[in-house]
Design a protein around this motif. Structure first.
Motif, mmCIF file in Angstrom:
data_model
loop_
_atom_site.group_PDB
_atom_site.id
_atom_site.type_symbol
_atom_site.label_atom_id
_atom_site.label_comp_id
_atom_site.label_asym_id
_atom_site.label_seq_id
_atom_site.Cartn_x
_atom_site.Cartn_y
_atom_site.Cartn_z
ATOM 1 N N TYR A 13 0.958 -1.226 0.136
ATOM 2 C CA TYR A 13 -0.166 -0.063 0.104
ATOM 3 C C TYR A 13 1.048 1.343 0.183
ATOM 4 O O TYR A 13 1.472 1.559 -0.948
ATOM 5 C CB TYR A 13 -1.033 -0.183 1.287
ATOM 6 N N VAL A 14 1.218 1.923 1.068
ATOM 7 C CA VAL A 14 2.045 2.795 1.269
ATOM 8 C C VAL A 14 3.414 2.180 1.730
ATOM 9 O O VAL A 14 4.585 2.876 1.578
ATOM 10 C CB VAL A 14 1.711 4.049 2.110
ATOM 11 N N GLU A 15 3.411 1.040 2.147
ATOM 12 C CA GLU A 15 4.572 0.086 2.577
ATOM 13 C C GLU A 15 4.244 -1.427 2.161
ATOM 14 O O GLU A 15 3.293 -1.533 1.994
ATOM 15 C CB GLU A 15 4.738 0.655 4.078
ATOM 16 N N SER A 16 5.200 -2.216 2.593
ATOM 17 C CA SER A 16 4.838 -3.536 2.603
ATOM 18 C C SER A 16 4.551 -4.087 3.831
ATOM 19 O O SER A 16 5.148 -4.175 4.948
ATOM 20 C CB SER A 16 6.237 -4.304 2.021
ATOM 21 N N SER A 17 3.480 -4.989 3.867
ATOM 22 C CA SER A 17 3.296 -5.463 5.218
ATOM 23 C C SER A 17 2.747 -7.084 4.887
ATOM 24 O O SER A 17 2.674 -7.250 3.808
ATOM 25 C CB SER A 17 1.983 -4.683 5.893
ATOM 26 N N VAL A 18 2.415 -7.711 5.962
ATOM 27 C CA VAL A 18 2.378 -9.036 5.648
ATOM 28 C C VAL A 18 1.312 -9.661 6.701
ATOM 29 O O VAL A 18 1.205 -9.175 8.025
ATOM 30 C CB VAL A 18 3.306 -9.951 5.939
ATOM 31 N N GLY A 19 0.353 -10.398 6.501
ATOM 32 C CA GLY A 19 -0.717 -10.954 7.405
ATOM 33 C C GLY A 19 -1.227 -12.232 6.768
ATOM 34 O O GLY A 19 -1.116 -12.741 5.486
ATOM 35 N N TYR A 20 -2.054 -13.040 7.668
ATOM 36 C CA TYR A 20 -2.762 -14.082 7.081
ATOM 37 C C TYR A 20 -3.914 -13.771 6.168
ATOM 38 O O TYR A 20 -4.532 -12.714 6.211
ATOM 39 C CB TYR A 20 -3.267 -14.852 8.201
ATOM 40 N N VAL A 21 -3.863 -14.684 5.017
ATOM 41 C CA VAL A 21 -5.209 -14.381 4.172
ATOM 42 C C VAL A 21 -6.539 -15.316 4.923
ATOM 43 O O VAL A 21 -6.477 -16.474 5.177
ATOM 44 C CB VAL A 21 -5.107 -15.120 2.930
ATOM 45 N N ASN A 22 -7.436 -14.425 5.422
ATOM 46 C CA ASN A 22 -8.491 -14.927 5.969
ATOM 47 C C ASN A 22 -9.924 -14.677 5.443
ATOM 48 O O ASN A 22 -10.797 -13.955 6.228
ATOM 49 C CB ASN A 22 -8.120 -14.818 7.555
ATOM 50 N N LEU A 23 -10.004 -14.176 4.104
ATOM 51 C CA LEU A 23 -11.024 -13.406 3.640
ATOM 52 C C LEU A 23 -12.153 -14.461 3.286
ATOM 53 O O LEU A 23 -13.161 -13.863 2.785
ATOM 54 C CB LEU A 23 -10.445 -13.064 2.060
ATOM 55 N N LEU A 24 -12.213 -15.584 3.687
ATOM 56 C CA LEU A 24 -13.370 -16.069 3.694
ATOM 57 C C LEU A 24 -14.104 -16.476 2.278
ATOM 58 O O LEU A 24 -15.209 -15.993 2.219
ATOM 59 C CB LEU A 24 -14.509 -16.032 4.802
ATOM 60 N N GLY A 25 -13.349 -17.089 1.280
ATOM 61 C CA GLY A 25 -13.827 -16.992 -0.167
ATOM 62 C C GLY A 25 -13.092 -16.031 -0.691
ATOM 63 O O GLY A 25 -13.225 -15.974 -1.991
ATOM 64 N N GLY A 26 -12.392 -15.106 -0.315
ATOM 65 C CA GLY A 26 -11.760 -14.153 -1.058
ATOM 66 C C GLY A 26 -10.735 -14.648 -1.816
ATOM 67 O O GLY A 26 -10.031 -15.714 -1.582
ATOM 68 N N LYS A 27 -10.250 -14.022 -2.986
ATOM 69 C CA LYS A 27 -8.981 -14.286 -3.804
ATOM 70 C C LYS A 27 -7.903 -12.929 -3.963
ATOM 71 O O LYS A 27 -8.523 -11.826 -4.013
ATOM 72 C CB LYS A 27 -9.542 -14.799 -5.136
ATOM 73 N N ILE A 28 -6.739 -13.575 -4.106
ATOM 74 C CA ILE A 28 -5.984 -12.512 -4.444
ATOM 75 C C ILE A 28 -5.050 -12.682 -5.511
ATOM 76 O O ILE A 28 -4.960 -13.774 -5.907
ATOM 77 C CB ILE A 28 -5.118 -12.130 -2.970
ATOM 78 N N SER A 29 -4.128 -11.918 -5.714
ATOM 79 C CA SER A 29 -2.979 -11.811 -6.924
ATOM 80 C C SER A 29 -1.986 -12.958 -6.568
ATOM 81 O O SER A 29 -1.549 -13.136 -5.444
ATOM 82 C CB SER A 29 -2.568 -10.496 -7.319
ATOM 83 N N ILE A 30 -1.365 -13.222 -7.654
ATOM 84 C CA ILE A 30 -0.135 -14.252 -7.712
ATOM 85 C C ILE A 30 1.033 -13.442 -8.592
ATOM 86 O O ILE A 30 0.677 -13.221 -9.579
ATOM 87 C CB ILE A 30 -0.368 -15.649 -7.980
ATOM 88 N N ARG A 31 1.975 -13.625 -8.017
ATOM 89 C CA ARG A 31 3.304 -13.011 -8.775
ATOM 90 C C ARG A 31 4.383 -14.296 -8.282
ATOM 91 O O ARG A 31 4.709 -14.484 -7.287
ATOM 92 C CB ARG A 31 3.845 -11.675 -7.970
ATOM 93 N N CYS A 32 4.590 -15.079 -9.427
ATOM 94 C CA CYS A 32 5.554 -15.814 -9.158
ATOM 95 C C CYS A 32 6.963 -15.563 -9.342
ATOM 96 O O CYS A 32 7.526 -14.621 -9.778
ATOM 97 C CB CYS A 32 5.301 -16.918 -10.309
ATOM 98 N N ILE A 33 7.965 -16.361 -8.661
ATOM 99 C CA ILE A 33 9.356 -16.124 -8.832
ATOM 100 C C ILE A 33 10.177 -17.570 -9.420
ATOM 101 O O ILE A 33 9.492 -18.636 -9.260
ATOM 102 C CB ILE A 33 9.721 -16.045 -7.064
ATOM 103 N N LYS A 34 10.963 -17.192 -10.037
ATOM 104 C CA LYS A 34 11.790 -18.206 -10.753
ATOM 105 C C LYS A 34 12.435 -19.345 -9.560
ATOM 106 O O LYS A 34 12.894 -18.918 -8.622
ATOM 107 C CB LYS A 34 13.021 -17.899 -11.566
ATOM 108 N N GLU A 35 12.023 -20.589 -10.012
ATOM 109 C CA GLU A 35 12.816 -21.535 -8.848
ATOM 110 C C GLU A 35 14.290 -21.676 -9.206
ATOM 111 O O GLU A 35 15.042 -21.296 -10.015
ATOM 112 C CB GLU A 35 12.063 -22.991 -9.360
#
Length: 224
Positions: A202-224
């Motif tokens: 948002y204005v910074e990077s934060s982290v939390g559990y996904v608990n949107l109860l059916g919500g969906k979010i984006s995926i950004r993949c990284i090279k293995e």
């Protein structure tokens, strides 16, 4: 009186040095060495033929756009023309889309061959490289220059990572917080099959559990 004057001048000098150090730390970022343009390019997802951009940042290679693969439990918002081509699809990686347990097969297969869902450690490394401990500065350098709402601060996209404010999806309607923030799937650093994390920018990077109860979010993949 002379002591007070000298002390005051010393304090001013120390303050100036501190400000100078802070300013230099903010300007020490050298995109040409951290994410050189000759280490950016495109690749083809052999599952559906889609072409994705990628960028190399430090020792990591990231997709430079959100995943747009039509996997189980993913959702493409069609209320805006070309939404998924720009912002990608939204994903749930839970078994039967129910909060509580990851679908390990889906986690392993949702990214293109040779790519994976990033871990929290992967994200932490990226944020450190981009901001040297300053999460707000890292977010500014990762965010796109466009699509953020008029009350939201756009980024400078220093390395072509191009974080877009897609928000997240609930109940197959218009995305929540569209134009306000970005939310990305990441796997826990520890061995767990009960949850996954949401890396929010948002204005910074934060982290939390996904608990949107059916919500969906984006995926950004990284090279293995």
């Amino acid at each position: 009186m002379q002591f007070i004057l000298r002390f005051g001048l010393l304090a001013i000098c120390l303050w100036a040095v501190a400000c100078s150090e802070n300013s230099s730390s903010a300007s020490d970022f050298d995109a040409a060495s951290i994410c050189p343009e000759n280490l950016r390019g495109t690749f083809i997802d052999d599952r559906d033929g889609q072409v994705y951009k990628y960028t190399t940042i430090g020792n990591q290679i990231w997709m430079a756009e959100n995943l747009n693969y039509d996997s189980p439990h993913s959702y493409c918002y069609e209320g805006i023309d070309n939404f998924c081509e720009i912002f990608g699809r939204f994903y749930s990686l839970m078994k039967n889309e129910e909060f509580g347990q990851l679908d390990s097969n889906l986690v392993a297969s949702v990214c293109p061959t040779g790519w994976k869902i990033p871990s929290e450690e992967d994200w932490d490394i990226l944020i450190q490289v981009m901001g040297n401990g300053d999460e707000e500065l890292a977010a500014e350098r990762l965010k796109s220059q466009t699509y953020w709402g008029y009350l939201r601060k756009s980024g400078i996209d220093a390395c072509g990572f191009n974080v877009l404010p897609a928000g997240y999806a609930l109940n197959f309607v218009a995305p929540e917080r569209f134009g306000i923030d970005a939310n990305f799937v990441s796997t826990p650093n520890f061995n767990s099959d009960v949850d996954y994390y949401n890396r929010n920018i948002y204005v910074e990077s934060s982290v939390g559990y996904v608990n949107l109860l059916g919500g969906k979010i984006s995926i950004r993949c990284i090279k293995e």
